[in-house]
Design a protein around this motif. Structure first.
Motif, PDB file in Angstrom:
ATOM      1  N   THR A 366      34.051  46.867  30.592  1.00  0.00           N
ATOM      2  CA  THR A 366      34.935  46.779  31.442  1.00  0.00           C
ATOM      3  C   THR A 366      35.602  48.077  31.719  1.00  0.00           C
ATOM      4  O   THR A 366      36.213  48.800  30.918  1.00  0.00           O
ATOM      5  CB  THR A 366      36.080  45.608  31.182  1.00  0.00           C
ATOM      6  OG1 THR A 366      35.491  44.426  30.823  1.00  0.00           O
ATOM      7  CG2 THR A 366      36.926  45.399  32.490  1.00  0.00           C
ATOM      8  N   PRO A 376      37.545  41.355  45.498  1.00  0.00           N
ATOM      9  CA  PRO A 376      36.239  40.844  44.970  1.00  0.00           C
ATOM     10  C   PRO A 376      35.211  40.345  45.828  1.00  0.00           C
ATOM     11  O   PRO A 376      34.116  40.507  45.645  1.00  0.00           O
ATOM     12  CB  PRO A 376      36.767  39.688  44.014  1.00  0.00           C
ATOM     13  CG  PRO A 376      37.963  40.034  43.704  1.00  0.00           C
ATOM     14  CD  PRO A 376      38.551  40.826  44.766  1.00  0.00           C
ATOM     15  N   LEU A 379      32.737  43.163  47.015  1.00  0.00           N
ATOM     16  CA  LEU A 379      31.736  43.654  45.827  1.00  0.00           C
ATOM     17  C   LEU A 379      30.334  43.789  46.432  1.00  0.00           C
ATOM     18  O   LEU A 379      29.525  44.843  46.272  1.00  0.00           O
ATOM     19  CB  LEU A 379      31.815  42.848  44.619  1.00  0.00           C
ATOM     20  CG  LEU A 379      31.013  43.482  43.495  1.00  0.00           C
ATOM     21  CD1 LEU A 379      31.378  44.949  43.185  1.00  0.00           C
ATOM     22  CD2 LEU A 379      30.867  42.628  42.336  1.00  0.00           C
ATOM     23  N   THR A 412      30.389  42.522  38.191  1.00  0.00           N
ATOM     24  CA  THR A 412      31.445  41.743  38.761  1.00  0.00           C
ATOM     25  C   THR A 412      33.007  42.793  39.035  1.00  0.00           C
ATOM     26  O   THR A 412      32.793  43.596  38.270  1.00  0.00           O
ATOM     27  CB  THR A 412      31.968  40.567  38.312  1.00  0.00           C
ATOM     28  OG1 THR A 412      32.208  40.723  36.827  1.00  0.00           O
ATOM     29  CG2 THR A 412      30.696  39.694  38.379  1.00  0.00           C
ATOM     30  N   VAL A 413      33.630  42.328  39.844  1.00  0.00           N
ATOM     31  CA  VAL A 413      34.954  43.020  39.907  1.00  0.00           C
ATOM     32  C   VAL A 413      35.929  42.156  40.187  1.00  0.00           C
ATOM     33  O   VAL A 413      35.931  41.012  40.833  1.00  0.00           O
ATOM     34  CB  VAL A 413      34.818  44.089  41.176  1.00  0.00           C
ATOM     35  CG1 VAL A 413      34.790  43.408  42.543  1.00  0.00           C
ATOM     36  CG2 VAL A 413      36.065  44.819  41.218  1.00  0.00           C
ATOM     37  N   SER A 421      41.913  47.720  39.760  1.00  0.00           N
ATOM     38  CA  SER A 421      40.477  46.975  39.944  1.00  0.00           C
ATOM     39  C   SER A 421      40.011  47.143  38.607  1.00  0.00           C
ATOM     40  O   SER A 421      40.093  48.044  37.794  1.00  0.00           O
ATOM     41  CB  SER A 421      39.803  47.086  40.973  1.00  0.00           C
ATOM     42  OG  SER A 421      40.159  47.122  42.164  1.00  0.00           O
ATOM     43  N   PHE A 423      36.101  46.530  37.095  1.00  0.00           N
ATOM     44  CA  PHE A 423      34.631  46.326  37.144  1.00  0.00           C
ATOM     45  C   PHE A 423      34.191  46.043  35.839  1.00  0.00           C
ATOM     46  O   PHE A 423      34.217  46.909  34.676  1.00  0.00           O
ATOM     47  CB  PHE A 423      33.824  47.735  37.499  1.00  0.00           C
ATOM     48  CG  PHE A 423      33.921  47.871  39.225  1.00  0.00           C
ATOM     49  CD1 PHE A 423      32.700  47.316  40.034  1.00  0.00           C
ATOM     50  CD2 PHE A 423      35.277  48.363  39.749  1.00  0.00           C
ATOM     51  CE1 PHE A 423      32.902  47.735  41.248  1.00  0.00           C
ATOM     52  CE2 PHE A 423      35.288  48.511  41.164  1.00  0.00           C
ATOM     53  CZ  PHE A 423      34.142  48.155  41.950  1.00  0.00           C
TER      54      PHE A 423
END
Length: 450
Positions: A366, A376, A379, A412-413, A421, A423
């Motif tokens: 992460t 999100p 993305l 994913t975010v 944020s 990621f």
């Protein structure tokens, strides 16, 4: 955090791809024509055979009637006797039966079967009878009625009981209409089925030719994407280097001012080349070489390799073992970090610094920042080349997505509490080793993403 330039209009297909499409159409046409030729030959054979079979059936029925009729004719002292013909089924209906006897004045028709008549000309029946008598055998031929309709004709001689001489002939008139109607229905069915089969063969040929050409098309697309990536990614660092060289050439005494910019452009070009080569390996299908890997140690090495900068990178590392390709994972982590350092600057910071946290837990890495944050839902657009609206590498995050997919994982975010944020790179399921999290902080003084 964003990655890649703003969206661009889709480029037209290349001449090579157009040639592949033309080749597919030609293969489809060839497959269809070959099928059409084969089906056409088969149809001709079936139609011809069926037409002959109906004709053979009709002539066989005519021969049977002629033989039965001839067997029922006999002679007495009073002459020819035809009484047996009036009640027999062989002389009723169609095919029509005629009996012609030799008289002094020539052939004379002495019997006509009951039922609808074909009304052929008398000289036609007489000609068939003379031919059968002359050959002393069954004669088959074709003719027409007085109205011009086609008919089948069969002649069979019969003999005098005492002298055993030919005394006449039985002529049977057959109607081909019934057989032709059945034959026409067969022709329609065969041609319709053949047309549908040809269309199906053409569609199948198009699909099969497309599948057979798919590897070539994919290889061509991969090559074009690789060239597009190289052209797009190298344009900026080359422009920076050229501008710096021009400025240094104009004022050699200020070379030391331009050297840091040249160095950063060189580092940027090195990252671009590494990303392009990695993408090329992935597209060629030879890139994935998984081995047991200490994910936490690899991430720690990537953090240590960051050039000095004003930004802060803090790592939280759980001892983790995954089965992955070290080079690909290294590239993915480096791209996520570079993206966070470039676009995750803390709002309001007077020195425009980024505070990035990188965490390793199990099979996930992460990378979190305190930037403006990413929705999100946006993305998917960030993971497409040239679709990210905030500038940057253009292929960095899309390459991370491909690397994650190669490992059976995903990217994913999520929004980070307090702003920013996070990621999350997932490398697929893998056993997690027990241990304590290690924390480290890096606070260099040179920006690697400037």
């Amino acid at each position: 955090m964003t990655d890649g330039p703003a969206g661009k209009r889709a480029a037209p297909r290349s001449p090579a791809r157009k040639r592949l499409n033309r080749l597919q159409r030609r293969l489809t046409l060839a497959y269809t024509l070959i099928t059409l030729a084969g089906v056409g030959a088969l149809c001709w054979l079936v139609i011809r055979t069926d037409g002959r079979s109906w004709q053979a059936v009709e002539y066989e029925e005519m021969r049977r009637r002629a033989a039965v009729t001839a067997s029922l004719i006999y002679y007495t002292d009073a002459g020819i006797q035809l009484d047996g013909l009036y009640d027999d089924e062989a002389t009723t209906g169609r095919p029509e039966v005629l009996v012609l006897q030799v008289r002094r004045d020539g052939l004379r028709q002495v019997f006509t079967s009951r039922g609808s008549a074909q009304r052929i000309a008398p000289d036609t029946a007489a000609r068939v009878a003379r031919t059968a008598m002359a050959r002393d055998d069954t004669v088959r031929t074709k003719g027409r009625t007085s109205a011009g309709q086609p008919v089948y004709l069969l002649g069979l001689p019969f003999y005098h009981d005492r002298t055993q001489q030919t005394s006449g002939a039985v002529v049977v008139v057959g109607d081909p209409a019934k057989g032709q109607a059945e034959h026409h229905r067969l022709v329609v069915a065969v041609l319709s089925g053949s047309g549908l089969l040809t269309l199906l063969a053409g569609a199948t040929g198009h699909v099969l030719s497309g599948r057979s050409l798919r590897p070539a098309a994919e290889a061509l697309d991969a090559q074009e994407r690789l060239l597009a990536d190289a052209a797009h990614e190298l344009r900026t660092p080359v422009a920076v280097m050229r501008g710096s060289v021009d400025l240094a050439d104009a004022d050699p005494g200020q070379l030391h001012v331009h050297l840091p910019r040249l160095r950063r452009a060189t580092d940027r070009m090195t990252d671009v080349v590494d990303n392009i080569l990695t993408r090329g390996r992935l597209q060629a299908g030879h890139a994935f070489r998984p081995v047991p890997l200490r994910l936490d140690q690899l991430v720690e090495q990537v953090c240590e390799e960051l050039p000095p900068s004003r930004h802060t990178v803090t790592s939280f590392l759980d001892p983790s073992v995954v089965r992955a390709d070290p080079e690909l994972v290294r590239t993915a982590v480096r791209n996520l970090l570079a993206n966070a350092l470039r676009h995750g600057r803390t709002p309001g910071d007077p020195q425009d610094r980024a505070e990035v946290d990188i965490t390793v837990s199990g099979t996930t890495v992460t990378v979190a920042d305190r930037g403006v944050g990413v929705d999100p839902d946006s993305l998917p657009g960030l993971l497409i080349r040239y679709r990210s609206p905030g500038g940057g590498t253009g292929i960095g995050l899309s390459l991370v997505r491909e690397i994650a997919a190669a490992h059976g994982g995903d990217v994913t975010v999520r929004r980070r509490p307090g702003g920013g944020s996070a990621f999350v790179l997932t490398l697929g399921p893998a056993p997690r080793s027990s241990g304590h999290r290690r924390a480290a902080r890096t606070s260099p003084d040179r920006d690697p993403a400037s």
